[in-house]
Scaffold this motif. Structure first.
Motif, PDB file in Angstrom:
ATOM      1  N   MET A 211      -5.890  -8.335  -6.066  1.00 58.07           N
ATOM      2  CA  MET A 211      -6.742  -7.653  -5.074  1.00 58.07           C
ATOM      3  C   MET A 211      -6.276  -6.208  -4.917  1.00 58.07           C
ATOM      4  O   MET A 211      -5.118  -5.881  -5.147  1.00 58.07           O
ATOM      5  N   ASP A 212      -7.192  -5.374  -4.481  1.00 52.04           N
ATOM      6  CA  ASP A 212      -6.885  -3.960  -4.307  1.00 52.04           C
ATOM      7  C   ASP A 212      -6.239  -3.733  -2.933  1.00 52.04           C
ATOM      8  O   ASP A 212      -6.797  -3.087  -2.042  1.00 52.04           O
ATOM      9  N   VAL A 213      -5.047  -4.296  -2.782  1.00 47.09           N
ATOM     10  CA  VAL A 213      -4.272  -4.152  -1.559  1.00 47.09           C
ATOM     11  C   VAL A 213      -2.821  -3.885  -1.925  1.00 47.09           C
ATOM     12  O   VAL A 213      -2.371  -4.219  -3.019  1.00 47.09           O
ATOM     13  N   MET A 214      -2.091  -3.283  -0.993  1.00 46.06           N
ATOM     14  CA  MET A 214      -0.649  -3.085  -1.158  1.00 46.06           C
ATOM     15  C   MET A 214       0.061  -4.058  -0.230  1.00 46.06           C
ATOM     16  O   MET A 214      -0.156  -4.062   0.971  1.00 46.06           O
TER      17      MET A 214
ATOM     18  N   LEU B  58     -13.263  -7.274   0.801  1.00 45.79           N
ATOM     19  CA  LEU B  58     -12.978  -6.088  -0.029  1.00 45.79           C
ATOM     20  C   LEU B  58     -14.147  -5.776  -0.965  1.00 45.79           C
ATOM     21  O   LEU B  58     -14.467  -4.614  -1.231  1.00 45.79           O
ATOM     22  N   LYS B  59     -14.799  -6.822  -1.450  1.00 45.70           N
ATOM     23  CA  LYS B  59     -15.909  -6.634  -2.384  1.00 45.70           C
ATOM     24  C   LYS B  59     -17.156  -6.080  -1.688  1.00 45.70           C
ATOM     25  O   LYS B  59     -17.930  -5.329  -2.300  1.00 45.70           O
TER      26      LYS B  59
ATOM     27  N   GLU C 212      -4.424   2.854   6.980  1.00 45.56           N
ATOM     28  CA  GLU C 212      -4.750   1.871   5.947  1.00 45.56           C
ATOM     29  C   GLU C 212      -4.224   0.475   6.275  1.00 45.56           C
ATOM     30  O   GLU C 212      -4.504  -0.487   5.561  1.00 45.56           O
TER      31      GLU C 212
ATOM     32  N   SER D  50     -10.682 -11.278   0.070  1.00 45.07           N
ATOM     33  CA  SER D  50     -11.270 -10.932  -1.231  1.00 45.07           C
ATOM     34  C   SER D  50     -12.757 -10.621  -1.087  1.00 45.07           C
ATOM     35  O   SER D  50     -13.252  -9.618  -1.623  1.00 45.07           O
TER      36      SER D  50
ATOM     37  N   VAL E 137      -5.057  -1.234   2.746  1.00 45.62           N
ATOM     38  CA  VAL E 137      -6.286  -1.112   1.978  1.00 45.62           C
ATOM     39  C   VAL E 137      -6.750   0.334   2.093  1.00 45.62           C
ATOM     40  O   VAL E 137      -6.170   1.115   2.834  1.00 45.62           O
ATOM     41  N   GLU E 138      -7.796   0.692   1.388  1.00 47.29           N
ATOM     42  CA  GLU E 138      -8.307   2.064   1.477  1.00 47.29           C
ATOM     43  C   GLU E 138      -8.734   2.375   2.911  1.00 47.29           C
ATOM     44  O   GLU E 138      -9.355   1.545   3.578  1.00 47.29           O
TER      45      GLU E 138
END
Length: 373
Positions: free
Chosen positions: A267-270, A367-368, A341, A364, A289-290
């Motif tokens: 996933m686009d997360v840190m 985020l999409k 963020e 998930s 996240v962004e």
């Protein structure tokens, strides 16, 4: 079915009968301030932390304030503190009359940037308050080596790190003193307000004992102007019972963190950076996240019964309360960036893998479909 953000209700259910029996004993003795319940917890907590003394106080903010006062910190003094902490850390400094000197955080761990801490020192610096943020310990031994050179006190803000351990030493045992909050959502939480101070310095402990109780050890004999900040025995009883579960709960939180990491892969997360040891007890599981989608992601999670939080949305220097410190936007870029963020996901002692799986699936999807602002 929702996923709860914290576990205070489950902890209550777990210890309810034993706690009620303790309350009944307190009521029979009619000792509703201080007494054996507080003494037992203080003795047990000192042994657990590994210090000579543990002193119960009214709350975590008082723990910091009374420690600084007992150290003689006041007007004309400076205390170094990270910009990305809960406001109570800085309030405690402010109310002594000393000046809070803010520094930025490390961009990966979010703990105090030690290089910037060292650069912020002046001949007015009397203390530094490293914050064990989100449950992760700062390397206090490394700070001690620097601080000792300049006779600077190291006051550990351990409000979020009860039970954390680095090199076999617990948070709250390494600095001049450790300050704890026992607010209900903490890793070791009461069922109301409460706080504690740990130290192995006899003179400091004696001074705090006076300050927390109107400057008095003997009734109506007041040695100095003090305050009224005492741990309630009913809360002390709950804390004493919970203390025997704390290591088990810390292990559970680390297990939950491992599960989050496995489910969030791709996933686009840190996810949090940590040492994979007992130095992190995950009071908070904070991802990034962004910035453009953060708020919408949180809204979508809430619609699916998953509560989240932001710890903390505004760095200290950008709050109206501390605008007089004279800092400006852009002064602490790492603290300013990540707080825009940050999302704190559910993390507590009673999470199950199916709960974490639900959170991950909902995240998930969010985020999409998140709407950018």
């Amino acid at each position: 079915m929702s996923v709860r953000f914290s576990s205070a209700k489950s902890e209550y259910d777990l210890i309810r009968e034993e706690w009620f029996e303790r309350i009944n004993q307190i009521a029979k003795t009619s000792v509703f301030v201080g007494g054996q319940a507080v003494n037992r917890f203080e003795k047990g907590y000192a042994a657990y932390i590994g210090t000579k003394h543990a002193l119960g106080v009214g709350n975590g903010t008082d723990a910091l304030f009374l420690t600084l006062k007992a150290l003689g910190i006041g007007p004309e003094d400076e205390v170094i503190v990270p910009a990305n902490t809960f406001i109570a850390t800085v309030e405690a400094i402010h109310h002594t009359g000393a000046r809070p000197v803010l520094v930025d955080c490390d961009p990966q761990s979010y703990l105090i940037d030690m290089d910037k801490m060292k650069q912020a020192r002046t001949n007015k610096t009397k203390a530094v308050i490293p914050v064990h943020l989100y449950g992760q310990m700062v390397d206090i031994e490394a700070i001690n080596e620097w601080a000792d050179t300049f006779h600077i006190h190291v006051v550990e803000d351990s409000a979020q790190a009860a039970g954390a351990k680095m090199n076999q030493k617990r948070a709250g045992s390494l600095g001049t003193a450790g300050c704890f909050s026992f607010y209900p959502d903490k890793n070791l939480g009461a069922f109301g307000d409460g706080g504690g101070i740990t130290t192995s310095r006899d003179e400091l402990a004696e001074k705090i004992l006076l300050l927390r109780n109107h400057g008095s050890k003997v009734r109506y004999s007041h040695e100095l102007p003090g305050f009224n900040s005492r741990l309630d025995p009913i809360q002390a009883a709950a804390l004493e019972i919970k203390l025997k579960y704390l290591d088990e709960w810390s292990a559970k939180r680390r297990e939950c963190a491992d599960l989050y990491e496995s489910y969030l892969i791709g996933m686009d997360v840190m996810t949090p950076i940590h040492q994979n040891d007992e130095s992190h007890v995950f009071h908070v599981y904070m991802i990034r996240v962004e910035e453009e989608i953060r708020d919408d992601v949180r809204k979508q999670l809430q619609k699916r019964g998953i509560l989240s939080a932001v710890h903390y949305p505004t760095p200290i220097h950008l709050t109206p309360a501390f605008k007089e410190l004279g800092y400006s936007k852009g002064d602490f870029i790492h603290s300013e960036t990540y707080t825009k963020e940050a999302i704190s996901l559910p993390m507590h002692n009673f999470l199950e893998e199916q709960d974490i799986q639900r959170v991950a699936h909902a995240l998930s999807d969010a985020l999409k479909s998140a709407v950018r602002v």
